[in-house]
Design an enzyme around this catalytic site. Structure first.
Site, short mmCIF file in Angstrom:
data_model
loop_
_atom_site.label_atom_id
_atom_site.label_comp_id
_atom_site.label_asym_id
_atom_site.label_seq_id
_atom_site.Cartn_x
_atom_site.Cartn_y
_atom_site.Cartn_z
N LYS A 252 0.84 -1.20 0.00
CA LYS A 252 0.00 0.00 0.00
C LYS A 252 0.88 1.25 0.00
O LYS A 252 1.75 1.41 0.86
CB LYS A 252 -0.92 0.01 1.22
CG LYS A 252 -2.02 -1.01 1.16
CD LYS A 252 -2.89 -0.97 2.41
CE LYS A 252 -3.92 0.12 2.35
NZ LYS A 252 -4.88 0.03 3.49
N ILE A 253 0.60 2.12 -0.96
CA ILE A 253 1.32 3.39 -1.09
C ILE A 253 0.30 4.51 -1.11
O ILE A 253 -0.67 4.45 -1.87
CB ILE A 253 2.16 3.41 -2.38
CG1 ILE A 253 3.23 2.31 -2.34
CG2 ILE A 253 2.81 4.78 -2.59
CD1 ILE A 253 4.05 2.20 -3.62
#
Length: 368
Positions: free
Chosen positions: A142-143
């Site tokens: 997750k970014i």
């Protein structure tokens, strides 16, 4: 396949049901496997707040914490090993779902250190390290969709790593995310990666938009009919943008080469205002090729009394735009709303991360 008609109706409508929660207790007790078997669950998301809550109860983590303490692990190292073990174990629980959906679902997400949200280089480095540490084909890194996160998304995808883009609040930022995704796949293709094996979702946050805008409407004594409309309209406009972009000319060569579309994921779908139906952010956001990641309480509420009547998104763009025109006319500064929500989202995850570090530090000390 579920015996529950509401959950099955969601699945049949093209909505992947994911759980917005993860803990070692949930994995070890068999609860996660039960939700897969009986509640159409096909994925899980995690974030720093979820891990901070899970590890505040050390019982399921005690054996590993003792081992980490015995070999003198630092707090950061301990947190990395504790969280990646949970992600690996959950990924293994979802292995069959991942196989049965040809890689689309059976996915587990782990977030980069939120303190890197405005550090492109640090985010890329952390994302690649997490991918190696988890070492499962059905994981997402997750970014956050900050300005600095956008190039990190592209560069991580270019290395063949699947990405869950988080903290998206505006349609404009979502368009930038899709641009970053397509650029990443183009680079991955040029780098020799099999782009049919690179997956992505774009986590578009829902309920927080209503919470922030309703607060502002109340402050200016706005008409009641404007309340509680923004979040669903915002998500519906995002879906219209998704349809436009992935029907575009730039996407077609990638799709012919086997690329998979980046699915919209509705996040923050637990209802925060008790005056609203507790299933509204599921019932009103049914569309093909989407993901809804929901808290366990929302999942059970949908199963019990959701109102799933098929597609409630496509064809609603014009009406959704009218909602935002009315909000702007009432004096709501939408750009400021999105800026505040992004800043608060990053700050919330940073706070949770620091709480997680403090909790694990105390547990290491006690174990020593």
């Amino acid at each position: 396949m579920s015996g529950n008609s509401n959950l099955q109706a969601l699945t049949d409508a093209g909505v992947a049901i994911w759980l917005d929660d993860l803990s070692r207790q949930r994995i070890n007790s068999g609860n996660l496997a039960e939700l897969i078997a009986n509640h159409n669950l096909v994925g899980v998301t995690s974030n720093p707040t979820i891990f901070a809550g899970a590890m505040s109860d050390a019982r399921d983590y005690q054996e590993q914490i003792s081992e980490l303490a015995a070999r003198g692990a630092s707090v950061d190292q301990a947190v990395r090993e504790l969280t990646t073990k949970d992600i690996r174990d959950a990924a293994d629980v979802f292995r069959e779902v991942h196989r049965a959906t040809d890689g689309e679902d059976g996915r587990i997400s782990i977030e980069v250190d939120p303190r890197l949200a405005h550090d492109t280089e640090g985010t890329v480095s952390e994302a690649l390290e997490l991918a190696k540490a988890v070492d499962r084909p059905n994981m997402f890194v997750k970014i956050p969709a900050t300005v600095e996160g956008l190039p990190a998304i592209t560069r991580t995808l270019a290395e063949g790593v699947s990405v869950n883009v988080t903290l998206i609040f505006s349609v404009q930022r979502y368009r930038e995310v899709m641009e970053a995704f397509i650029s990443g796949l183009e680079q991955a293709r040029d780098n020799g990666h099999d782009i049919s094996q690179i997956f992505s979702v774009a986590s578009f946050f829902v309920s927080r938009v209503d919470s922030e805008i309703d607060k502002r409407l109340k402050a200016i004594d706005a008409p009641e009919h404007l309340y509680g409309k923004a979040a669903i309209a915002n998500a519906r406009l995002a879906y219209a943008a998704y349809e436009e972009v992935f029907a575009g000319e730039r996407w077609q060569p990638l799709e012919r080469a086997g690329a998979r579309r980046q699915r919209p994921l509705w996040a923050s779908t637990g209802v925060k205002n008790p005056e609203y139906s507790d299933t509204r952010y599921v019932d009103e956001l049914v569309a093909p090729h989407t993901v809804n990641t929901m808290p366990e309480s929302t999942l059970y509420a949908v199963a019990d009394h959701g109102n799933i009547v098929g597609d409630t998104v496509r064809g609603t763009a014009a009406a959704s735009q009218e909602v935002f025109d009315s909000l702007s006319a009432a004096g709501i500064d939408l750009d400021d709303v999105y800026a505040v929500l992004e800043r608060e989202g990053v700050e919330k995850f940073e706070k949770s991360w620091n709480e997680l570090l403090q909790t694990v530090s105390q547990q290491l000390e006690q174990a020593r």
